[in-house]
Write a protein that holds these residues in place. Sequence first.
Motif, mmCIF file in Angstrom:
data_model
loop_
_atom_site.group_PDB
_atom_site.id
_atom_site.type_symbol
_atom_site.label_atom_id
_atom_site.label_comp_id
_atom_site.label_asym_id
_atom_site.label_seq_id
_atom_site.Cartn_x
_atom_site.Cartn_y
_atom_site.Cartn_z
ATOM 1 N N ILE A 93 0.846 -1.204 0.000
ATOM 2 C CA ILE A 93 0.000 0.000 0.000
ATOM 3 C C ILE A 93 0.880 1.253 0.000
ATOM 4 N N LYS A 94 0.636 2.134 -0.987
ATOM 5 C CA LYS A 94 1.367 3.406 -1.050
ATOM 6 C C LYS A 94 0.610 4.507 -0.312
ATOM 7 N N GLN A 95 -0.706 4.577 -0.551
ATOM 8 C CA GLN A 95 -1.527 5.600 0.094
ATOM 9 C C GLN A 95 -2.997 5.254 -0.091
ATOM 10 N N SER A 96 -3.855 5.885 0.700
ATOM 11 C CA SER A 96 -5.308 5.750 0.527
ATOM 12 C C SER A 96 -5.898 7.149 0.599
ATOM 13 N N PHE A 97 -6.944 7.408 -0.205
ATOM 14 C CA PHE A 97 -7.522 8.751 -0.270
ATOM 15 C C PHE A 97 -8.942 8.683 -0.827
ATOM 16 N N ARG A 98 -9.697 9.743 -0.561
ATOM 17 C CA ARG A 98 -11.041 9.857 -1.121
ATOM 18 C C ARG A 98 -10.948 10.733 -2.372
ATOM 19 N N PRO A 99 -11.271 10.203 -3.544
ATOM 20 C CA PRO A 99 -11.080 10.957 -4.781
ATOM 21 C C PRO A 99 -12.184 11.989 -5.023
ATOM 22 N N LEU A 100 -11.872 12.961 -5.889
ATOM 23 C CA LEU A 100 -12.863 13.934 -6.362
ATOM 24 C C LEU A 100 -13.350 13.494 -7.734
ATOM 25 N N GLU A 101 -14.607 13.792 -8.028
ATOM 26 C CA GLU A 101 -15.193 13.377 -9.304
ATOM 27 C C GLU A 101 -14.402 13.913 -10.493
ATOM 28 N N LYS A 102 -13.874 15.139 -10.368
ATOM 29 C CA LYS A 102 -13.162 15.758 -11.495
ATOM 30 C C LYS A 102 -11.828 15.056 -11.789
ATOM 31 N N GLU A 103 -11.335 14.255 -10.835
ATOM 32 C CA GLU A 103 -10.067 13.550 -11.039
ATOM 33 C C GLU A 103 -10.247 12.231 -11.785
ATOM 34 N N ILE A 104 -11.502 11.779 -11.910
ATOM 35 C CA ILE A 104 -11.795 10.505 -12.573
ATOM 36 C C ILE A 104 -11.872 10.722 -14.078
ATOM 37 N N ILE A 105 -11.148 9.940 -14.851
ATOM 38 C CA ILE A 105 -11.184 10.010 -16.310
ATOM 39 C C ILE A 105 -11.399 8.602 -16.863
ATOM 40 N N LYS A 106 -11.629 8.520 -18.174
ATOM 41 C CA LYS A 106 -11.811 7.215 -18.823
ATOM 42 C C LYS A 106 -10.890 7.122 -20.026
ATOM 43 N N ASP A 107 -10.315 5.924 -20.218
ATOM 44 C CA ASP A 107 -9.449 5.728 -21.380
ATOM 45 C C ASP A 107 -10.303 5.422 -22.608
ATOM 46 N N PRO A 108 -9.712 5.301 -23.805
ATOM 47 C CA PRO A 108 -10.506 5.056 -25.029
ATOM 48 C C PRO A 108 -11.377 3.809 -24.979
ATOM 49 N N HIS A 109 -11.037 2.859 -24.082
ATOM 50 C CA HIS A 109 -11.827 1.620 -23.978
ATOM 51 C C HIS A 109 -12.915 1.723 -22.907
ATOM 52 N N GLY A 110 -13.035 2.886 -22.284
ATOM 53 C CA GLY A 110 -14.070 3.087 -21.269
ATOM 54 C C GLY A 110 -13.674 2.661 -19.872
ATOM 55 N N ASN A 111 -12.389 2.325 -19.654
ATOM 56 C CA ASN A 111 -11.925 1.921 -18.324
ATOM 57 C C ASN A 111 -11.685 3.146 -17.451
ATOM 58 N N GLU A 112 -12.084 3.054 -16.178
ATOM 59 C CA GLU A 112 -11.910 4.177 -15.260
ATOM 60 C C GLU A 112 -10.450 4.316 -14.828
ATOM 61 N N MET A 113 -9.998 5.574 -14.791
ATOM 62 C CA MET A 113 -8.638 5.874 -14.341
ATOM 63 C C MET A 113 -8.692 7.138 -13.491
ATOM 64 N N ILE A 114 -7.650 7.355 -12.709
ATOM 65 C CA ILE A 114 -7.600 8.561 -11.876
ATOM 66 C C ILE A 114 -6.268 9.266 -12.066
ATOM 67 N N MET A 115 -6.320 10.584 -12.101
ATOM 68 C CA MET A 115 -5.120 11.390 -12.245
ATOM 69 C C MET A 115 -4.630 11.791 -10.851
ATOM 70 N N VAL A 116 -3.408 11.374 -10.510
ATOM 71 C CA VAL A 116 -2.806 11.713 -9.220
ATOM 72 C C VAL A 116 -1.425 12.310 -9.476
ATOM 73 N N ARG A 117 -1.269 13.564 -9.125
ATOM 74 C CA ARG A 117 0.000 14.279 -9.307
ATOM 75 C C ARG A 117 0.586 14.100 -10.707
ATOM 76 N N GLY A 118 -0.293 14.250 -11.713
ATOM 77 C CA GLY A 118 0.164 14.220 -13.102
ATOM 78 C C GLY A 118 0.312 12.845 -13.713
ATOM 79 N N HIS A 119 -0.005 11.784 -12.951
ATOM 80 C CA HIS A 119 0.088 10.419 -13.483
ATOM 81 C C HIS A 119 -1.283 9.753 -13.449
ATOM 82 N N CYS A 120 -1.553 8.927 -14.474
ATOM 83 C CA CYS A 120 -2.833 8.210 -14.544
ATOM 84 C C CYS A 120 -2.662 6.788 -14.025
ATOM 85 N N TYR A 121 -3.620 6.355 -13.192
ATOM 86 C CA TYR A 121 -3.589 4.999 -12.643
ATOM 87 C C TYR A 121 -4.929 4.316 -12.893
#
Length: 474
Positions: free
Chosen positions: A357-385
């Motif tokens: 475990i690196k960290q745990s946090f409650r995300p904001l809706e604006k940080e949630i994005i989707k890739d071209p295949h519709g998979n959910e991803m989150i932007m954290v400090r400039g990186h997508c996970y």
Amino acid sequence: MFDNEQSLQEIRERGFTLFIKADKSYEEINEILLQCLFLKSLELTSLEGHREFEGERHSTAIVEKVSEKLKEDIEVIDKESVSSSQSIISVNVMKLDKLMDLVGEMVIAEAMVTQNPDLKGLELENFQKAARQLRKITSELQDTVMSIRMVPMTNTFQKMHRIVRDMSKKLGKEVKLEIIGEETEVDKNIIDNISDPIMHLVRNAIDHGIELAEERESLGKLKKGTVTLEAKNVGSDVLIIIKDDGRGLDKARILKKAKDNGILTKPEAEMTDKEIYNLIFIPGFSTKEDVTEFSGRGVGMDVVIKNIEAIGGSASIESFVGSGSVITLKIPLTLAIIEGMNIQVGASRYTLPTTVIKQSFRPLEKEIIKDPHGNEMIMVRGHCYPILRLHKHFRIKSKYAHLSEGILIMIEQEDQNMCIFADELIGHQQVVVKSLPNYIKNTNNVAALTGCTLLGDGSISLILDIGELFQLAR
């Protein structure tokens, strides 16, 4: 003589000369001596008619007298050491396993007492003080039992000398084995699981990696190739490194073979070097065109990854064309008790090893994005996970539908990161790992579960398999 540490160190660094008079042939004596354990190198010379041999013959009487004196000294030392040797006893492994099980049950019982729901909201200062003392004793007892079960890598590593000698002889190659950190200790049960993987990797390094002497000389390398076996502790894990100075892995050849076999999961251009090298772990994969005694059947490397993952470990490969390859096995010190973080998903409980475990946090809706295949991803400090919703994978009802309502736990394995979505964190706890019952494995083999544990309130928590979670995310 026997207590002189300086003499022992001198022998370790410079070796010693031994004169042997025997009826056996030169080849027979050489073969016998090569089988000796802890032998770094050997130079055998026939001294018949040699001045050193003649000198030794004249001193035979003196040697015999010294031998008799040594015999007497050894007998005295043996008698004196009888009492000291009694401080070490042999113990059946089954008894150690039983002791480990009892310590595990005690850890669970301690959690059931200190985390009893009946104590919720009560101010019990004396109880908390006693509970802390109990936790301290339990932890020390656990560490002591763990240390008893630990065995050094020495025997496992030393066995590889024979494999290197035999393969070098049959393949016509000149190879030496270097061993580093053989005193590193791991749990007895883990030793049993890693012997075969290490053997396969050493064989593979000699067969695929190390070149013939003539080829090495033409490339400006030393005539004799080197395979290095190294073990070292890194936190709560042990790293076992198998390194060779051979030709390295051929990416183009691996990709072509994988493409021909139809096992590529993504376009070649999108694959990293590491992903390409990891293709050699796929069952049935081999770059050898001809089947030999040592390779070509596609069996071996898949055994490596299967055995390593079975004990919660992982493998990674680095390779440099013309310089060799490095395969690193990362394995846990023990399988019995782990530090875990318990999480809640709907009505179910799951446990993650705290080391991933690196960290745990409650995300904001604006940080949630989707890739071209519709998979959910989150932007954290400039990186997508990538995000994995556990309730979707395990097909259970979650308390929260929106990511911003629950909690994301970022986990890592080697250089990969991902986030898993859960309803809430329950808390940190030492957990005793129990394997899933066979009837569950046989009837409902759910991916990403490695075992289960009993929590302090008596409920069952399922332990997540980190390696399989990353495969699901991919």
